[in-house]
Every structure is written in structure tokens, then in C-alpha cells.
Write a protein that holds these residues in place. Structure first.
Motif, PDB file in Angstrom:
ATOM      1  N   ARG A 162      86.737  10.285  41.086  1.00 31.40           N
ATOM      2  CA  ARG A 162      86.873  11.670  41.558  1.00 31.40           C
ATOM      3  C   ARG A 162      86.627  11.722  43.056  1.00 31.40           C
ATOM      4  N   GLY A 163      87.515  12.390  43.748  1.00 31.21           N
ATOM      5  CA  GLY A 163      87.349  12.505  45.189  1.00 31.21           C
ATOM      6  C   GLY A 163      88.683  12.623  45.883  1.00 31.21           C
ATOM      7  N   LEU A 164      88.783  12.036  47.068  1.00 34.89           N
ATOM      8  CA  LEU A 164      90.025  12.099  47.854  1.00 34.89           C
ATOM      9  C   LEU A 164      90.201  10.771  48.585  1.00 34.89           C
TER      10      LEU A 164
ATOM     11  N   GLY B  75      79.543  21.284  39.454  1.00 38.96           N
ATOM     12  CA  GLY B  75      78.183  20.914  39.128  1.00 38.96           C
ATOM     13  C   GLY B  75      77.442  20.317  40.308  1.00 38.96           C
ATOM     14  N   ALA B  76      76.377  19.608  40.004  1.00 38.42           N
ATOM     15  CA  ALA B  76      75.626  18.904  41.048  1.00 38.42           C
ATOM     16  C   ALA B  76      76.539  17.875  41.698  1.00 38.42           C
TER      17      ALA B  76
ATOM     18  N   LYS C 215      94.865  12.853  50.005  1.00 40.64           N
ATOM     19  CA  LYS C 215      95.421  13.080  48.680  1.00 40.64           C
ATOM     20  C   LYS C 215      94.299  13.019  47.653  1.00 40.64           C
ATOM     21  N   PRO C 216      94.502  13.662  46.491  1.00 39.79           N
ATOM     22  CA  PRO C 216      93.431  13.655  45.470  1.00 39.79           C
ATOM     23  C   PRO C 216      93.279  12.279  44.830  1.00 39.79           C
ATOM     24  N   GLY C 217      92.083  12.044  44.317  1.00 42.09           N
ATOM     25  CA  GLY C 217      91.790  10.774  43.674  1.00 42.09           C
ATOM     26  C   GLY C 217      91.331   9.726  44.663  1.00 42.09           C
ATOM     27  N   THR C 218      90.794   8.647  44.136  1.00 38.72           N
ATOM     28  CA  THR C 218      90.279   7.585  44.993  1.00 38.72           C
ATOM     29  C   THR C 218      90.915   6.230  44.714  1.00 38.72           C
TER      30      THR C 218
ATOM     31  N   ALA D  38      85.132  16.873  41.710  1.00 41.46           N
ATOM     32  CA  ALA D  38      86.194  17.122  42.683  1.00 41.46           C
ATOM     33  C   ALA D  38      86.628  18.582  42.729  1.00 41.46           C
ATOM     34  N   ARG D  39      86.276  19.378  41.724  1.00 39.62           N
ATOM     35  CA  ARG D  39      86.637  20.798  41.760  1.00 39.62           C
ATOM     36  C   ARG D  39      85.937  21.522  42.894  1.00 39.62           C
ATOM     37  N   GLY D  40      84.851  20.924  43.390  1.00 47.11           N
ATOM     38  CA  GLY D  40      84.114  21.564  44.470  1.00 47.11           C
ATOM     39  C   GLY D  40      84.720  21.353  45.845  1.00 47.11           C
ATOM     40  N   ILE D  41      85.747  20.531  45.976  1.00 41.62           N
ATOM     41  CA  ILE D  41      86.364  20.296  47.292  1.00 41.62           C
ATOM     42  C   ILE D  41      87.193  21.512  47.676  1.00 41.62           C
ATOM     43  N   ARG D  42      86.833  22.141  48.783  1.00 40.69           N
ATOM     44  CA  ARG D  42      87.582  23.312  49.267  1.00 40.69           C
ATOM     45  C   ARG D  42      88.560  22.910  50.373  1.00 40.69           C
TER      46      ARG D  42
END
Length: 499
Positions: free
Chosen positions: A186-188, A51-52, A176-179, A158-162
Motif C-alpha cells: 500500500r502506498g505510491l 486507520g492508524a 502512481k498508486p501501489g508500490t 493508502a485511503r488516507g493519501i490526499r
């Protein structure tokens, strides 16, 4: 008898207009349904892709626990009870720089298209001495325990992280995934060595990120000084949020924008430290912690956004065009009535005592009898139906063609049909061609109004005034009483009075 005929015709025309208005309402409902399907398509793409997006960070945080013992009870029942306080230490960067390239990726579901983007972002964050990560006791003699410092970057989806690559002080660290943040989860993240806590030399991090999303990207200005540079081949950006670009250039082949912000102008760093929600202009499940700006105008984290909009939205333009439908029908019926009225010969009564030509018939007011050009209410209905069909053609064709081409095809088809029909309805090509040309002018004016934004009202008002003035000039000599007058049996005619 003539009076009854006119009143009957007016009643029939009123009923026809009502039917056509109902038809326009049904067409507007179709446009709204197609808009709804478009929104569902956007949501479907966002659910399947991302999403946005909203970027928060990088930020360094560390979860800490302060514990101490408290004596309770009296006498032999006295005992020590441990109490504890959990808190989080946060270090915001002194300097935050982002350089972003936004490439557009069109996605579609059936005939509906959605603007997706792919961000290639290089983030440079620099911290001074990390004294903010050193815990301070609130109770004398308490015990302090803190987890390892964590460098995080939070995103809305976070699905948008390539891809992502992080370097801290020129050393690459694994992401690593998560914050590990309770609000912006959501993030890294990457774990930092304990030695950075309170280090006098500071820290510098470089993060290369590829992030995809749909419709809009927002950035939270966390640095003591935040600089953002964004460029994209998309020529229709919409800048919003709490801060507009300091500099921007929008061209036909894309745009460039720069933001330069100081922490003196925003409380974003403090708000993130207090875990306040992030508000964006596109609420939805993919936002970090959306809170409507209308409900909490002062309770949200400051951010600025760029939306990749499509200004030629066929459904919004079709909806705007349909709102002019009643005016189209009214003006067209007025034009048909004028042709019918002006084609029926003179309407002003002759002077009393004047004699008509030998063998000429007289109206009830002493004028020559009207010609037989009359337009049946069914013909009015067919003309109005053709006008309504234009709007349905427009919305259906615009789903497959550019809006300008769809508008041109629909308008040309209706102009040719109405021009051809008018030559037979009005009795001659000499009347049919001007009628078709007038319809063409109406469609041209409507297209101009759809393209205008700031001056649409002024242009529309001037055009409507010009039409009204034209009608008044053409009918200035019409004897309106004579149109509905009935012949009295004992009223002498002009020939009798002359005799």
C-alpha cells in the motif's frame, strides 16, 4: 430482645450491601458497554476514513531475475533446463529528513468522538551512488534481467493519501498508486530511469505528502541518518515505539518533537530489505503487516510512534470512579451508623452504686436508657441507592458535557439529595448538614484521585487512614457490649444495689 434486634439489623444491612454491590456491578457493565460502543465508533471512523498510519520510505527497489542453463539426463536424453532465481535489490537513503505538521480533525458517530489527524509532510531523501541496485551474479555465465528502479513510499492505509508531489533531482515525476513491493503493497511509487542504476552522482528526492488517519502515526527510520521534526496543536501526545524523541516540548497549545537517529542504533533498513513485518502498538487491519510485539519481540521492524490520545476519556474515568463505589457505600453507612450511635446518648455504664436521677429509666447495664434515634434498613437502602445513582449520572452526563462539569453536576445533585434526606432521617438539620458536607468531601476526594496518576494510591491510603482514625476517636467511649446486652430477670439494678 435488644441483642436480637441488633443482629437482625446487621443481617439486613449485609443484605442491602450485597444488593448495592450487584447494582454497582450492573453500572460497571453499562460503562463497559459504552466503552465497547466507543471502540466500535473508532473502528467505524477508521473504516470510513483511514486507520492508524505508518510511513516507510522513500525506498528504491528493483525486481531482478537470474537465470542459467543446467544440463540434465544422459546420452541421447541429455537436454538443457533453465533454472532461475528471483530476488529484489533495495537502496536505502543515506539521509532521511521529515518535517511534519499534524492538524487534528474531530470526527464523531452519535455522542462518541474520534481523533483524526491530517499530516502535511515534507520528506527529503538523499542517496549516494546507487551501487546497491547493480545485480551480482551468483552463477558464472548466468543471465540477469532487472525491472526498472522504482521509488516507493509505503503507508499503512493508502485511503488516507490526499495529495502527493515528487521531485527527483529537481525534476517532477508522476506518482502512481501501489508500490510493486510484495510485503509493503500500500502506498505510491514512481518509475526511475535505468540510468540511475549504479550512478556515481547519487540521487535526491523531495516528496510533499498530505496524509490523513486516526489515533496514531508511526515512522520507520530507514536512513543512514534519520531526522524527524513534528509539530501539532494537540496538547496530549503519547510517544511510544522503539525510540523516544531526542527533544520534545509539550505545551497547552500543542507540542513539538524531534528525533535524530543513526543506522548504528537500528536495523530497520536491513529488516525492510528482508521484508520483515512492521509492528505497531495499535494492531488492526490497517497496519502493513502487523505482528504482535509480544509474540515476535525480535522479528519486527523498528519504528517510533505518536498517538493523539484523549487523556480525559469519560469512560475510563467513569470506570475508575465506579471501582470506588463499594468504598463509598461502606464509608457512608459507617457515617450513618455513627450518627445513629452517637445520637443515642451515653453508652458507657455508670459506676456501680451510683443513683440515677429521680424518674430516669435504666438500661440493662445500669446506664440511662438510649434515645430513640434509629435508622431503618430501608433508609440505608435508599441512601445507598442514591450513591449508586451518582455513577450512572456521571457516565451519562459525561457523554454530553466535559467530564469536570458532568462530575460536578452529578455530585451536587447527590449531595443535595442526601443532605436533605439526612435531615429527616437523622432527626434534625444539625445532623443532616454535617452528613451532607461529609458526602461532599467524599466526592471531592474521589475527583482528586481520578485526576492523579502516580500518587493516587498514596493519597487514597492516607485519606482512608484518616477516616478510620476519625471513626476510632469518635467511638472510643462506646460500650459495644452494652449495645447487644439483654436484661437478665434476676440481675439487680443499680437502684436495688444502692438500697
Amino acid at each position: 430482645m435488644l441483642k436480637n434486634i441488633w443482629f437482625g439489623k446487621l443481617a439486613a444491612l449485609a443484605a442491602i450491601v450485597l444488593v448495592l454491590v450487584i447494582g454497582l456491578g450492573m453500572i460497571e457493565a453499562v460503562v463497559r458497554d459504552r466503552q465497547h460502543y466507543r471502540h466500535l465508533t473508532e473502528q467505524s471512523v477508521a473504516d470510513s476514513l483511514a486507520g492508524a498510519q505508518t510511513l516507510i520510505g522513500p525506498v528504491i527497489h528493483s525486481a531482478c531475475v537470474e537465470s542459467w542453463d543446467v544440463e540434465t539426463g544422459k546420452g541421447d536424453e541429455r537436454r538443457m533446463v533453465e533454472q532461475r532465481r528471483e530476488f529484489r535489490l533495495t537502496a536505502m537513503p543515506e539521509t532521511l529528513r521529515l518535517n511534519t505538521d499534524a492538524a487534528m480533525q474531530e470526527r464523531a458517530r452519535g455522542v462518541h468522538k474520534v481523533n483524526a489527524f491530517s499530516l502535511q509532510t515534507r520528506i527529503l531523501a538523499q542517496w549516494g551512488p546507487l551501487t546497491a541496485l547493480q545485480p551480482q551474479s551468483s552463477i558464472q555465465g548466468s543471465r540477469m534481467q532487472c525491472g526498472a528502479p522504482i521509488l516507493m513510499l509505503a503507508v499503512a492505509d493508502a485511503r488516507g493519501i490526499r495529495t502527493a508531489q515528487l521531485e527527483v533531482n529537481a525534476q517532477e515525476l508522476a506518482l502512481k498508486p501501489g508500490t510493486f513491493h510484495p510485503t509493503y503493497a500500500r502506498g505510491l511509487h514512481a518509475s526511475l530511469p535505468e540510468s540511475v542504476r549504479g550512478g556515481a552522482e547519487g540521487l535526491q528526492a523531495t516528496l510533499n505528502l498530505e496524509l490523513v488517519g486516526t489515533q496514531q502515526v508511526s515512522i520507520v527510520p530507514l536512513g543512514g541518518r534519520t531526522e524527524v521534526q513534528m509539530q501539532s496543536p494537540w496538547p496530549h501526545p503519547s510517544f511510544s515505539g522503539r525510540f523516544l524523541p531526542t527533544e520534545r516540548t509539550v505545551r497547552a497549545d500543542g507540542f513539538e518533537a524531534q528525533w535524530r537517529l543513526s543506522s548504528l542504533a537500528t536495523t530497520a533498513a536491513q529488516d525492510i530489505a528482508e521484508s520483515k513485518p512492521v509492528c505497531t502498538s495499535t494492531p488492526g487491519e490497517d497496519n502493513l503487516a502487523y505482528a504482535g510485539a509480544a509474540n515476535q519481540p525480535h522479528g519486527c521492524v523498528d519504528s517510533f510512534s505518536v498517538a493523539f490520545i484523549d487523556p480525559v476519556n469519560p469512560y475510563s474515568l467513569s470506570d475508575r470512579a465506579t471501582k470506588y463505589g463499594v468504598l463509598f457505600i461502606a464509608l457512608t453507612f459507617v457515617a450513618v451508623g455513627l450518627f445513629e450511635l452517637m445520637g443515642n446518648g451515653p453508652h458507657a455504664p455508670p459506676l456501680r452504686g451510683s443513683l440515677p436521677p429521680e424518674g430516669a429509666a435504666f438500661s440493662s447495664w445500669g446506664g440511662p436508657a438510649m434515645k430513640t434515634l434509629r435508622v431503618h434498613p430501608v433508609q440505608y437502602l435508599l441512601v445507598g441507592s442514591a450513591l449508586c445513582s451518582f455513577f450512572l449520572l456521571l457516565v451519562s452526563l459525561s457523554e454530553h458535557l466535559p467530564f469536570g462539569a458532568a462530575y460536578g453536576i452529578a455530585a451536587m445533585a447527590c449531595v443535595l439529595l442526601l443532605g436533605y434526606y439526612a435531615t429527616h432521617m437523622l432527626g434534625s438539620v444539625r445532623r443532616g448538614l454535617p452528613f451532607g458536607a461529609g458526602i461532599g468531601v467524599l466526592y471531592g476526594m474521589l475527583y482528586v484521585l481520578l485526576q492523579l496518576e502516580q500518587t493516587a494510591l498514596a493519597v487514597g491510603a492516607v485519606a482512608l487512614f484518616a477516616v478510620l482514625a476519625t471513626v476510632m476517636v469518635l467511638t472510643r467511649r462506646v460500650n459495644w457490649y452494652g449495645l447487644t446486652a439483654t436484661r437478665s430477670p434476676d440481675r439487680p439494678t443499680a437502684r436495688t444495689e444502692a438500697a
